[in-house]
Motif scaffolding. Structure first.
Motif, short mmCIF file in Angstrom:
data_model
loop_
_atom_site.label_atom_id
_atom_site.label_comp_id
_atom_site.label_asym_id
_atom_site.label_seq_id
_atom_site.Cartn_x
_atom_site.Cartn_y
_atom_site.Cartn_z
N PRO A 174 -2.62 -9.39 0.48
CA PRO A 174 -2.01 -8.30 -0.29
C PRO A 174 -0.50 -8.36 -0.23
O PRO A 174 0.09 -8.69 0.80
N LYS A 175 0.13 -8.03 -1.32
CA LYS A 175 1.58 -8.12 -1.42
C LYS A 175 2.25 -6.95 -0.70
O LYS A 175 1.63 -5.94 -0.41
N THR B 285 1.52 -2.93 -0.70
CA THR B 285 0.11 -2.60 -0.91
C THR B 285 -0.37 -1.60 0.15
O THR B 285 -0.11 -1.78 1.34
N VAL B 286 -1.06 -0.57 -0.31
CA VAL B 286 -1.59 0.44 0.60
C VAL B 286 -2.97 0.01 1.07
O VAL B 286 -3.82 -0.37 0.27
N LEU B 287 -3.19 0.08 2.37
CA LEU B 287 -4.45 -0.30 2.98
C LEU B 287 -5.03 0.89 3.73
O LEU B 287 -4.29 1.74 4.23
N THR C 260 4.20 -4.49 4.93
CA THR C 260 5.65 -4.66 4.96
C THR C 260 6.06 -6.13 5.01
O THR C 260 7.17 -6.49 4.65
N LYS C 261 5.13 -6.97 5.45
CA LYS C 261 5.35 -8.41 5.44
C LYS C 261 4.02 -9.07 5.12
O LYS C 261 3.05 -8.89 5.85
N ALA D 151 2.53 -4.55 8.93
CA ALA D 151 2.30 -3.33 8.14
C ALA D 151 2.90 -2.13 8.85
O ALA D 151 3.13 -2.16 10.06
N ALA D 152 3.14 -1.10 8.06
CA ALA D 152 3.62 0.18 8.59
C ALA D 152 2.45 1.15 8.63
O ALA D 152 1.59 1.15 7.75
#
Length: 510
Positions: A209-210, A213-215, A225-226, A231-232
């Protein structure tokens, strides 16, 4: 050699005709060669002699069927048209270089497998059985042969052509190396390709995922975030105590959780405690703003930045330990945390942002490390119970209104590293009684000590003071004493004249 040949012929003749007679030429030749005359008989009427007398045993140069040297004899295999001659003529049995069907060297012989049009030739002709480089259906090297598996257009070729069974580099549906075939699993757009393409069924090289993208994982939400690695943490539907993980695996991809996103928990009034994972480095702006029931926060070493208003108005928060890895506490980060009593800061902190602890009305004491070179505007303004402030060496600037309204503060020692006390820095500190300024002070800003009505002793150790702004001492105790270095008495008396202090305020030697 010649003698031996004659003996053989004569022996054969005696066996057949009991030496009834020989041709004269043969007889003479035999005598000349030393054969016993008693064993020789001459007959010019021999029907087998085909040289000059018709002798059938003469094999030298005539038409004798047994002569194999150089005539038209069918048994001659040296250079004529003899069917048994295999050297260089038109003999069907000649396999060296003629048109002989049995010749396999370089002619048009069907059995020749070297370089002709022979169907059995497998070297370089048009033979159906040639498997080297012709148009032969059985040729598997480089022609149009259906069974050729090297480099042609054959359906059986599996190397580099258009063959449906070719699995190397063509458009073949069965090619699994590098084409557009549905069965190719190496590097194309094939939905069944699991190695390096865009297919959703490729588990090894599936596109991550770019960024942005919300997961979702259970009750928790994240944002990439990368790509493929970080991810954040952006929120949760859970209440009460929340633990942010070190990492999370979603759809087969593992992400390190390195930050808490902006507004991740903003206004989440059911949150009571937060434990941050060890990989967190950034706490985003407004991340926990207005979490009214948040009482405890656990940060791990590794956090470097606390964002703008990150914990603003967390009115139930009672303490905060800022790890030594934190470099920046941004503007209003803990502003309005009315029950915050202690805020420990470690060496390494470089910036305390504007209003960072403003109106933390329960904060009683604070130690500011020397690494924090600037205490910015309003940093502790309105901390009405702040009674003790320990400023470490290294600080250079006390910003505007930095400690204004700290009505419980009774004394302050300003280290020698500080060069400037800016406007309203201690304005309204009504219990402040003593101020000691170090040897580095150069500037005292406008209304710096305005309203400090109990301030009775000010000691200035610096010899570098060059500027005292208007009303710097307005409202200090009427009988206050300002102590200066003896060598600077006259100079500083003039410098501080009319700066708001009453007429009874004395400027004296230390």
């Amino acid at each position: 050699m010649r003698k031996r040949f004659i003996v053989l012929v004569l022996s054969a003749a005696m066996a057949v005709s009991n030496l009834s007679g020989f041709g004269t030429a043969v007889y003479a030749e035999a005598v000349e060669e030393g054969y016993p005359q008693e064993n020789l008989k001459v007959s010019d009427e021999n029907p087998d002699d085909i040289s000059e007398n018709g002798n059938s045993d003469n094999i030298s140069g005539n038409g004798n069927l047994d002569d194999v040297s150089g005539n038209e004899n069918p048994d001659d295999v040296s250079g004529n048209g003899n069917p048994d001659d295999v050297s260089g003529n038109e003999n069907p049995d000649d396999v060296s270089g003629n048109e002989n069907p049995d010749d396999v060297s370089g002619n048009e012989n069907p059995d020749d497998v070297s370089g002709n049009e022979n169907p059995d030739d497998v070297s370089g002709n048009e033979s159906p059985d040639d498997v080297s480089g012709n148009e032969n259906p059985d040729d598997v090297s480089g022609n149009e042969n259906p069974d050729d598996v090297s480099g042609n257009e054959t359906p059986g070729d599996v190397s580099g052509n258009e063959n449906p069974d070719d699995v190397s580099g063509n458009e073949n549906p069965g090619d699994v190396s590098g084409n557009e075939t549905p069965g190719d699993v190496s590097g194309n757009e094939n939905p069944d390709d699991v190695s390096g393409n865009e297919t959703p069924d490729d588990p090894e090289e599936q596109t991550a995922p770019k960024v942005g993208t919300v997961l979702t994982d259970g009750t928790d939400k994240y944002k990439v975030t990368k790509e493929g690695s970080e991810a954040a943490y952006t929120g949760t539907t859970a209440s009460g105590a929340v633990k942010i993980p070190d990492k999370v695996t979603i759809d087969g991809i593992t992400y390190q959780i390195t930050s808490i996103g902006a507004r991740a928990f903003e206004n989440q009034t059911t949150l009571t405690s937060i434990v941050m994972g060890k990989n967190i480095t950034q706490i985003g702006n407004y991340a926990f703003s207005d979490c009214l029931k948040l009482k405890t926060v656990s940060m791990k070493a590794g956090v470097t930045s606390i964002g703008i208003e990150a914990f603003m108005d967390c009115t139930a928060l009672t303490s905060i330990a800022i790890p030594k890895t934190v470099k920046t506490v941004k503007a209003r980060a803990f502003m309005g945390c009315g029950k915050l009593k202690t805020a420990s800061m470690s060496a390494g902190l470089s910036t305390i942002g504007k209003g960072a602890f403003r109106n933390c009305t329960a904060l009683a004491m604070v130690t500011i490390p020397g690494s924090a070179s600037v205490i910015k505007t309003n940093a502790f303004n309105g901390c009405t119970k702040l009674a003790s402030v320990n400023l470490k060496g290294g600080i250079t600037t006390i910003g505007s209104s930095a400690f204004a309204g700290c009505r419980a503060l009774e004394s302050i020692t300003i280290p020698k590293s500080v060069t400037a006390i800016q406007t309203n820095a201690f304005n309204g500190d009504t219990k402040l009684r003593t101020v000691t300024m170090g040897t580095g002070i150069e500037t005292i800003g406008k209304k710096a000590f305005h309203g400090c009505k109990k301030l009775s002793v000010i000691t200035i150790k610096s010899k570098k003071l060059v500027s005292v702004k208007a009303d710097a001492f307005l409202g200090i105790h009427a009988s206050a004493v300002i102590q200066v270095k003896p060598a600077k008495l006259s100079e500083y008396t003039r410098l501080m004249k009319g700066k708001g202090q009453g007429s009874r305020v004395a400027i004296v030697k230390m």
